[in-house]
Structure formats: C-alpha cells, structure tokens
Design an enzyme around this catalytic site. Structure first.
Site, PDB file in Angstrom:
ATOM      1  N   GLU A 266       0.878  -1.178   0.000  1.00 57.00           N
ATOM      2  CA  GLU A 266       0.000   0.000   0.000  1.00 57.00           C
ATOM      3  C   GLU A 266       0.912   1.224   0.000  1.00 57.00           C
ATOM      4  O   GLU A 266       1.449   1.619   1.031  1.00 57.00           O
ATOM      5  CB  GLU A 266      -0.914   0.005   1.233  1.00 57.00           C
ATOM      6  CG  GLU A 266      -1.866  -1.173   1.330  1.00 57.00           C
ATOM      7  CD  GLU A 266      -3.007  -1.109   0.341  1.00 57.00           C
ATOM      8  OE1 GLU A 266      -3.069  -0.128  -0.439  1.00 57.00           O
ATOM      9  OE2 GLU A 266      -3.838  -2.030   0.335  1.00 57.00           O
ATOM     10  N   CYS A 300      -2.706   8.713   2.769  1.00 52.60           N
ATOM     11  CA  CYS A 300      -2.419   8.232   1.418  1.00 52.60           C
ATOM     12  C   CYS A 300      -3.589   8.538   0.482  1.00 52.60           C
ATOM     13  O   CYS A 300      -3.402   8.646  -0.724  1.00 52.60           O
ATOM     14  CB  CYS A 300      -2.109   6.743   1.430  1.00 52.60           C
ATOM     15  SG  CYS A 300      -3.338   5.737   2.253  1.00 52.60           S
TER      16      CYS A 300
END
Length: 513
Positions: A266, A300
């Site tokens: 990720e 993010c």
C-alpha cells in the site's frame, strides 16, 4: 483548552503514561528511561524513550511466531474469530486511550484519532463474521465418481510494516484478518508511533492469552530501517504487508519476490477529484476541504488534485479558499481544531519546496502555505493548508507531496478530465462530483478512473472497511480490509477426491499398465 497554546512536555508525557498503562503497557520501560527518543509532533517534545530491536530481535520474533503457527493453524476458524471478537471488545473498552496515543504520536485531531480506533473495532466485527465464511468451491468433475473442490489454508507468519499516519488502523486491517485465517503476525510499526504499537499488541496478546492461546501469535518489534529490512528478508515470513512510500515499495517488492514470498503493498497516492458543471458546489466544497486538509494532508488518500470544468472553476476556487482561510489550526487535542501538525520539519520543508516549484512551473498560490504557531518556539510544524491554481498538470503536480497542498486545474471535456486523473504514476483513490448519471457511470467504468478506489459525490478519503482498500500502478496493487482481501492471507489447494473405485484419467488420457 486554547488550540494555539501547545501542551508542555509534562502534559503529553502524563497523558501518554496514563493511556499506555491502561492498555497494559509497562510504561516504566518506555517513558523516562534510556533508549531512542520519540517526539510528539504536537510540540516537538520527547514523548517516549525505547530501546530498539534490530535484526536479531526480528528473527527471534519470527521464529516464535512460526512455532506458534503450528498449533494456531489447527484451531477452528470460528474459535480464532472468538479471539478477534475479544480484541474488538478490548478496543471498545480502550478506545479513548488508544485515540490519545494516536493524537500524541501522529498529531491527529481527536475526532480523527477516535475514528481510526473505530476502524479497528469495525474490522474486528468484519473478521469475526468472516471466520465462519472462509469458503472454497466445489466444481463439477469430468470424471465419474470424482469430486473436485478447492480449500483454503493458513499461510504462516504475516509481517506487517506500517506508517506513522495510520499508526493503529493498518495493523488491525492485517491482524484481524490474518488471525481468523489462522496466521500469526509480527509487526514492525513506524518509529514515530511506538506507544501506539505497544498498546495495540498488549491488547491483542491479552485477547489471545485469555482464550488460552500463545501470546507469540501476535508480536511487535520496535525498531528502525534495519528491523524492517530483516522482516522483509526473513524467508519464514510468508506474506509481507508494507505501507509506505513508493520508494519503499520499490525496495521491498524485489527482495520478497526473490525469496518467493508474497507481498501486499500500500504505497503512494496522488488522488484527484473531477468537478463537473452539474456538481453541487456546496457539497463539493465540503468534500474537497476534508479530503485535502484533513489529517494535515498526511493520508495516502488525501486529495491532492482538483480537475474542475472551466465553467465552475472560478466559483469553486473562491469557495475552497474561503473555507481554507477559516480552518482552525493548532493543538489537535483542543476542541474545535481541524488541522493539526505536520509530522516533522522534513515534511514542512517538502511542503514549502513543492509550493515554490509549483510557482516556478506557472502556478499561483491562492491561499495558504504559511507556517503557523511558529512563535511557540518549539520544534513543531503547523501550516495553513495551501491551494495552488495551475494551468496544466506539471511535474510537481504529478509528484505526491505528503502535506496539505492542493492543486486546481481546468478541463473542457470529460474525456480530458479522466485523462488528467489517470496521467500520474499513482493509482489509489479518485472521485467525481456530478449530478449527471451518465458522467458518473463513465467515471466508474473500465474507460474511467484507473484507481483502486473510485467515488461519486464524496471525496477521496474516508474508505469503509467493508470494501477492499488499495490501488493500482505505483500504489502497489495490494488490497487490505474488506471484500475478499482475506485470500491474500491464505493459500488455495485444489482437491480431487476419487470415490469411484476406478481410475479414469482427465482429458481421456489412456495409460494402462
């Protein structure tokens, strides 16, 4: 509490001591002793002092976890789910304690810190249900008297490397699923948030030992890059789940692949929202401001680009600027604060450098970019979130800056807007604001956004645990949390069972001895 008055070192130390102790952490070994200093971004003061573990500590933890796996994999999945259920109950009991540690170590405002712990509770609920649904399939066999089916089995030790911005939630996404799947876990958390990690692991081990299982099933090693590298290289780690920068992913991926391990990455995001002529601009503005300025731009999934139609861009920029000018910035523990600190001075330098580069590439700063509360005299970095208007998508716009910096660009046609959305290396989250159903459907179709998360009339942040989380391209391609993400934590076996008493071969092959 005045949000412009930052707490003292004594204030944060006492708050950390109480919260950590409540979760079962032996605070005398992490606060006020010798070791590596951990500082709070709230005021730049020392919060913890912890002895770091190196490669030998990681190898020891992995060996213990591998040994515990032998018994844990044979525990029925619903019984494993009962352990995760107990973990969820402990998280409910200690929600405020963990949220306090998240605010102190990551700088999140209280509501966002509480929300992160709620994500942990939610994923435990999800995993408990999943523990009774780890199903395979039965397929028709072409051979009479045969049954063809697939089964799923635990894979072993799961290594987790997490980042500072979600210091507890990402661990829980991996751990809750891994535990019900029958795996064991070794966690190397961010160096920025050791107290969060120790508190979470204490609660997980409490849930395990209360159920009569080994505490070695869930372990944490506090350390730096060497510890992370040791976890990546250890061939007993069946799956390495790593959250961080794309640069980190480029280093991790090949190492795990070389030893034929599994990797779940990720990584970076450069998330955009398309704003169409039909968009509800009140709703759009609220969605953009939270996604772009929430968590001080350190998610993010933070919105970093707005691609607005030429007919609405001027009005939209005016609305966003007005909202940014009113954003309450300061102590994240104070009521009413919406924007807390950047994690470090390095983050502030990156923020300012990106703004300067954007201006050099033809951008115009509409609002923000200044350092706030500098007069506190402390090593803490608060900024006014910035909006920069760009005529086109330049190099700096295509580069993720992990700070509250939002670029706004124009478009003429939806095809052009989608192309701009997709014309960056990252592929995590995206959104479109529109009242036109055809535009919405186009955006979520195969010809639309190329991201792993595609939203309509909401921002790019705030994913729910029911859906698999992750992205494409330089975001890494991994999926965590909901949907069928559990399959990454298990191995599939195809089984053929012959009960016919004969031995017919597939595809009509004849081989008579």
């Amino acid at each position: 509490m005045d949000r412009t008055e930052l707490p003292t070192a004594e204030d944060i130390t006492e708050a950390a001591r109480k919260a950590a102790a409540a979760c079962g952490v032996k605070v005398d070994s992490v606060i006020g002793c010798s070791g590596r200093e951990g500082r709070s971004p709230i005021n730049g003061q020392v919060l913890s002092t912890i002895e770091w573990g190196g490669p030998s500590a990681v190898d020891g933890a992995v060996n213990s976890a591998a040994a515990a796996f032998v018994a844990w994999r044979d525990v029925p999945a619903p019984a494993r789910g009962a352990v995760v259920k107990r973990l969820g109950e402990l998280l409910v009991e200690h929600k405020e304690d963990l949220a306090t540690l998240v605010s102190l170590e990551a700088g999140k405002i209280t509501s966002e810190a509480l929300g992160e712990v709620q994500e942990m509770i939610d994923i435990c609920d999800f995993a408990v249900g999943l523990s009774r649904q780890l199903t395979g399939r039965t397929m028709p066999s072409e051979r009479p008297g045969h049954r063809l089916m697939e089964t799923w089995h635990p894979i072993g030790v799961v290594g987790v490397i997490s980042a500072f911005n979600f210091p507890v939630a990402v661990w829980s996404w991996n751990t809750a699923i891994a535990l019900v799947c029958g795996d064991t876990v070794v966690w190397k958390p961010s160096e920025q948030a050791p107290l969060c990690a120790l508190a979470c692991n204490a609660l997980a081990q409490q849930a395990l030992t209360e159920g009569g299982y080994s505490a070695d099933i869930s372990q944490v090693v506090i350390g730096g890059a060497e510890a992370g590298e040791a976890l990546v290289r250890n061939d007993k780690v069946a799956l390495l789940s790593a959250t961080g920068s794309t640069r980190m992913g480029r280093a991790v991926g090949p190492v795990v692949a070389e030893r034929f391990g599994r990797v779940l990455l990720e990584l970076g995001g450069n998330n955009a929202a398309i704003v169409t002529p039909s968009a509800d601009l009140d709703l759009t503005t609220r969605g953009i401001v939270f996604s772009a300025a929430g968590t001080a731009g350190q998610r993010c999934t933070t919105m970093r680009r707005v691609i607005a139609h030429t007919s609405v861009i001027d009005d939209l920029v005016t609305r966003i600027a007005a909202a940014y000018e009113k954003l309450p910035i300061g102590n994240p523990l104070a009521d009413g604060t919406l924007v807390g600190p950047l994690v470090s001075g390095k983050s502030y330098e990156g923020f300012r450098a990106a703004i300067d580069k954007a201006v050099a590439e033809g951008g115009e700063v509409v609002v923000g970019g200044s350092r706030e509360l500098e007069e506190s005299g402390r090593d803490a970095y608060y900024v006014r979130p910035a909006v920069v208007r760009m005529a086109e998508q330049t190099d700096v716009v295509a580069t993720e800056t992990f700070a509250p910096l939002l670029y706004v660009m124009p478009y003429e046609t939806l095809e052009q807007a989608i192309a701009l959305n997709n014309a960056v290396p990252q592929g995590l989250s995206s959104s479109i604001f529109t009242q036109d159903q055809a535009e919405a459907e186009r955006f979520v179709s195969a010809a639309g956004s190329d991201c792993g998360i595609i939203n309509v009339n909401i921002g790019t942040s705030g994913a729910e645990i029911g859906g698999a989380f992750g992205g494409e391209k330089e975001t890494g391609g991994g999926r965590e949390s909901g949907s069928d993400a559990w399959r990454a934590y298990m191995r599939r076996a195809t089984n053929t069972i012959n009960y016919s008493g004969e031995l017919p071969l597939a595809q009509g092959v004849e081989f008579t001895v």
